[in-house]
Design a protein around this motif. Structure first.
Motif, PDB file in Angstrom:
ATOM      1  N   ALA A 237       0.849  -1.187   0.000  1.00 41.94           N
ATOM      2  CA  ALA A 237       0.000   0.000   0.000  1.00 41.94           C
ATOM      3  C   ALA A 237       0.886   1.237   0.000  1.00 41.94           C
ATOM      4  O   ALA A 237       2.054   1.177   0.398  1.00 41.94           O
ATOM      5  CB  ALA A 237      -0.929  -0.001   1.210  1.00 41.94           C
ATOM      6  N   LEU A 238       0.305   2.350  -0.440  1.00 47.97           N
ATOM      7  CA  LEU A 238       1.076   3.584  -0.580  1.00 47.97           C
ATOM      8  C   LEU A 238       0.264   4.749  -0.043  1.00 47.97           C
ATOM      9  O   LEU A 238      -0.887   4.951  -0.421  1.00 47.97           O
ATOM     10  CB  LEU A 238       1.410   3.827  -2.057  1.00 47.97           C
ATOM     11  N   PHE A 239       0.858   5.511   0.878  1.00 44.16           N
ATOM     12  CA  PHE A 239       0.257   6.753   1.360  1.00 44.16           C
ATOM     13  C   PHE A 239       0.712   7.896   0.473  1.00 44.16           C
ATOM     14  O   PHE A 239       1.883   8.003   0.146  1.00 44.16           O
ATOM     15  CB  PHE A 239       0.718   7.059   2.785  1.00 44.16           C
ATOM     16  N   GLY A 240      -0.210   8.788   0.139  1.00 42.83           N
ATOM     17  CA  GLY A 240       0.179  10.030  -0.518  1.00 42.83           C
ATOM     18  C   GLY A 240       0.712   9.833  -1.915  1.00 42.83           C
ATOM     19  O   GLY A 240       1.814   9.344  -2.093  1.00 42.83           O
ATOM     20  N   ALA A 241      -0.065  10.187  -2.905  1.00 40.30           N
ATOM     21  CA  ALA A 241       0.379   9.979  -4.282  1.00 40.30           C
ATOM     22  C   ALA A 241       0.212  11.227  -5.126  1.00 40.30           C
ATOM     23  O   ALA A 241       0.200  11.150  -6.342  1.00 40.30           O
ATOM     24  CB  ALA A 241      -0.410   8.830  -4.905  1.00 40.30           C
ATOM     25  N   GLY A 242       0.070  12.408  -4.517  1.00 41.98           N
ATOM     26  CA  GLY A 242      -0.072  13.628  -5.286  1.00 41.98           C
ATOM     27  C   GLY A 242      -0.727  14.724  -4.473  1.00 41.98           C
ATOM     28  O   GLY A 242      -1.227  14.481  -3.372  1.00 41.98           O
ATOM     29  N   THR A 243      -0.736  15.901  -5.018  1.00 41.59           N
ATOM     30  CA  THR A 243      -1.272  17.048  -4.302  1.00 41.59           C
ATOM     31  C   THR A 243      -2.527  17.625  -4.965  1.00 41.59           C
ATOM     32  O   THR A 243      -3.201  18.456  -4.366  1.00 41.59           O
ATOM     33  CB  THR A 243      -0.197  18.145  -4.207  1.00 41.59           C
ATOM     34  N   THR A 244      -2.844  17.198  -6.173  1.00 42.01           N
ATOM     35  CA  THR A 244      -4.087  17.556  -6.847  1.00 42.01           C
ATOM     36  C   THR A 244      -4.685  16.277  -7.429  1.00 42.01           C
ATOM     37  O   THR A 244      -4.017  15.231  -7.484  1.00 42.01           O
ATOM     38  CB  THR A 244      -3.849  18.552  -7.991  1.00 42.01           C
ATOM     39  N   LYS A 245      -5.927  16.363  -7.902  1.00 43.22           N
ATOM     40  CA  LYS A 245      -6.551  15.182  -8.497  1.00 43.22           C
ATOM     41  C   LYS A 245      -5.736  14.673  -9.680  1.00 43.22           C
ATOM     42  O   LYS A 245      -5.470  13.464  -9.791  1.00 43.22           O
ATOM     43  CB  LYS A 245      -7.979  15.516  -8.926  1.00 43.22           C
ATOM     44  N   GLN A 246      -5.317  15.569 -10.556  1.00 49.19           N
ATOM     45  CA  GLN A 246      -4.568  15.124 -11.728  1.00 49.19           C
ATOM     46  C   GLN A 246      -3.218  14.551 -11.329  1.00 49.19           C
ATOM     47  O   GLN A 246      -2.763  13.553 -11.907  1.00 49.19           O
ATOM     48  CB  GLN A 246      -4.384  16.271 -12.720  1.00 49.19           C
ATOM     49  N   ASP A 247      -2.575  15.170 -10.339  1.00 55.59           N
ATOM     50  CA  ASP A 247      -1.314  14.601  -9.826  1.00 55.59           C
ATOM     51  C   ASP A 247      -1.520  13.173  -9.377  1.00 55.59           C
ATOM     52  O   ASP A 247      -0.707  12.282  -9.650  1.00 55.59           O
ATOM     53  CB  ASP A 247      -0.804  15.412  -8.624  1.00 55.59           C
ATOM     54  N   CYS A 248      -2.614  12.946  -8.640  1.00 56.13           N
ATOM     55  CA  CYS A 248      -2.885  11.619  -8.108  1.00 56.13           C
ATOM     56  C   CYS A 248      -3.208  10.624  -9.214  1.00 56.13           C
ATOM     57  O   CYS A 248      -2.781   9.467  -9.172  1.00 56.13           O
ATOM     58  CB  CYS A 248      -4.013  11.681  -7.086  1.00 56.13           C
ATOM     59  N   ILE A 249      -3.966  11.066 -10.218  1.00 56.90           N
ATOM     60  CA  ILE A 249      -4.269  10.190 -11.355  1.00 56.90           C
ATOM     61  C   ILE A 249      -2.977   9.801 -12.074  1.00 56.90           C
ATOM     62  O   ILE A 249      -2.757   8.626 -12.413  1.00 56.90           O
ATOM     63  CB  ILE A 249      -5.241  10.889 -12.325  1.00 56.90           C
TER      64      ILE A 249
END
Length: 454
Positions: A237-249
């Motif tokens: 599992a991974l915590f934190g994958a971006g700071t905006t929706k597009q970053d996370c996608i």
């Protein structure tokens, strides 16, 4: 189904959270408060609670910030595996995840602590593997400076491999404990690991039997390219994958796209980006909470904290002037993903110093979901269906009221939509996350098992 973790940080996820009238009065070393938070999360059917950790007292060189405290400072904080082992005694289903660093810890000690926690919790333990981003921590471990990023990640890879091998020291059936025959253990079902590598020499075996989950769940939090690669190779599992929706996608697709070269299915890694949630019974209540917390932060304190996040002294600059972007271009030795995000945001939107800290403080740089329960659930569902994550790590600005409001107001809306569990269906964290059994070196190939079924 959507997966949910939460961070039961007693001072809240907002810089002014601990000052709010509904916040815990005495959060320092308050075991009962941590237990209360964990039980609220369990009532909300969360997959797990997660405790971050540090290896030093931070910000003593910034007296105003040091005195005011902030959620990531942790000047007085329980050792997390000790704390969560206590929490395990008063909860039954919610997973318990603690941080331990591969930069300053030792594989043997990490393997033993988390195997113990998995046994104590009956299969609910997780280890958040971090490489440590705070350069000052090095001084507490006999080092004059922080280890460089490439060295930290090379060490982390070997560290993980040693820990995983130690967890596999014993076969599942190694301890028959047969009173009639007098056989306590089977010597043919244990093996040393005899590891010798660039960073570690460890003989083994671990002096703890194989755990209820086979191996505790391994979380990571890296957003840098080396961190993504490490997660794609090893993380559950991974915590934190971006700071905006597009970053996370983008990060979701990037990390899961790397997994095939390690022979892994994308479904065997769950990505839970961190979000701060400001909610109330109505959108107006949520907005009032947001503005009230913002009012608790003085401009001086906002600049102090932004200086910390950018690793650059901003305190003598005009509040309504621009950030010194040219001076901030140089990389720093510690963590840098959040720093890069703030710099890029300020450049893109032409923000002043004041505007930058005002945008950054509500979630300490991360995404904010704000509004009524329906509005928050709408945004969560949109991100989840857009493959910005497999769920979320929830940070509430004020504790315990923030987590309680999320559980009482938002969780029922998610359940009504059929995208979040109404009851736990398994007893282990691995089961909650829908992950297969951990591979064992005692078997030719991992099998799909029923470990953790209720």
């Amino acid at each position: 189904m959507m997966h949910l973790a939460c961070i039961p940080n007693l001072v809240g996820g907002h810089l002014g959270g601990w000052r709010h009238k509904d916040a815990f009065d005495r959060p320092v070393m308050n075991l009962e408060a941590f237990i209360e938070m964990s039980q609220i999360a369990e009532r909300g059917k969360f997959d797990c609670v997660f405790l971050a950790d540090g290896n030093g007292v931070r910000d003593m060189d910034r007296p105003a910030l040091f005195a005011a405290n902030h959620p990531s400072a942790r000047p007085s904080f329980f050792e997390p595996t000790t704390l969560l082992s206590a929490v395990a005694m008063v909860t039954k289903r919610v997973g318990i995840v603690a941080t331990a660093t591969s930069t300053y810890d030792e594989p043997w000690m990490v393997a033993r602590r988390f195997a113990s926690m998995d046994h104590i919790s009956k299969g609910r333990a997780g280890w958040n593997l971090v490489t440590a981003s705070n350069a000052g921590d090095a001084l507490n471990f006999g080092r004059s400076e922080h280890m460089g990023r490439e060295d930290r990640y090379a060490r982390a890879q070997e560290f993980y491999e040693v820990v995983a091998a130690l967890w596999d020291s014993w076969a599942d059936d190694a301890f028959p404990q047969d009173k009639a025959s007098g056989q306590y253990l089977d010597p043919t079902r244990v093996r040393p690991i005899d590891h010798s590598g660039p960073h570690f020499t460890v003989k083994g075996p671990l002096n703890i039997s194989r755990t209820p989950q086979g191996r505790p769940i391994v979380f990571m939090a890296g957003q840098s390219a080396p961190g993504m690669e490490l997660a794609a190779r090893y993380a559950d599992a991974l915590f934190g994958a971006g700071t905006t929706k597009q970053d996370c996608i983008d990060a979701y697709a990037d990390i899961k796209g790397r997994m095939a070269r390690y022979g892994r299915s994308p479904d065997t890694l769950k990505i839970l980006p961190g979000v701060s949630v400001f909610t109330g019974r109505t959108a107006a209540e949520a907005e009032d909470l947001y503005l009230e917390l913002q009012s608790l932060i003085s401009p001086a304190l906002g600049v102090h904290y932004l200086s910390k996040m950018l690793v650059h002294d901003l305190e003598n600059l005009p509040l309504d002037g621009p950030l010194p972007l040219d001076d901030l271009a140089e990389e720093t030795l510690g963590g840098s993903s959040l720093r890069r995000y703030i710099i890029d945001m300020a450049r893109r939107d032409k923000l002043t110093l004041r505007e930058t800290y005002q945008r950054t403080l509500p979630a300490l740089g991360g995404p904010v979901f704000k509004g009524s329960p329906t509005q928050v659930a709408d945004e969560m569902e949109d991100w989840w269906r857009s493959k910005a994550g497999d769920g979320f790590t929830i940070m509430a600005p004020v504790q315990p009221s923030g987590l309680r409001d999320f559980v009482d107001l938002v969780v029922p809306e998610l359940q009504r939509r059929g995208i979040f569990r109404k009851e736990y269906e398994t007893t282990t964290l691995r089961g909650h996350l829908g992950l297969p059994d951990a591979p064992s070196r005692w078997h030719a190939a991992p099998k799909k098992a029923e470990r953790g079924a209720a």
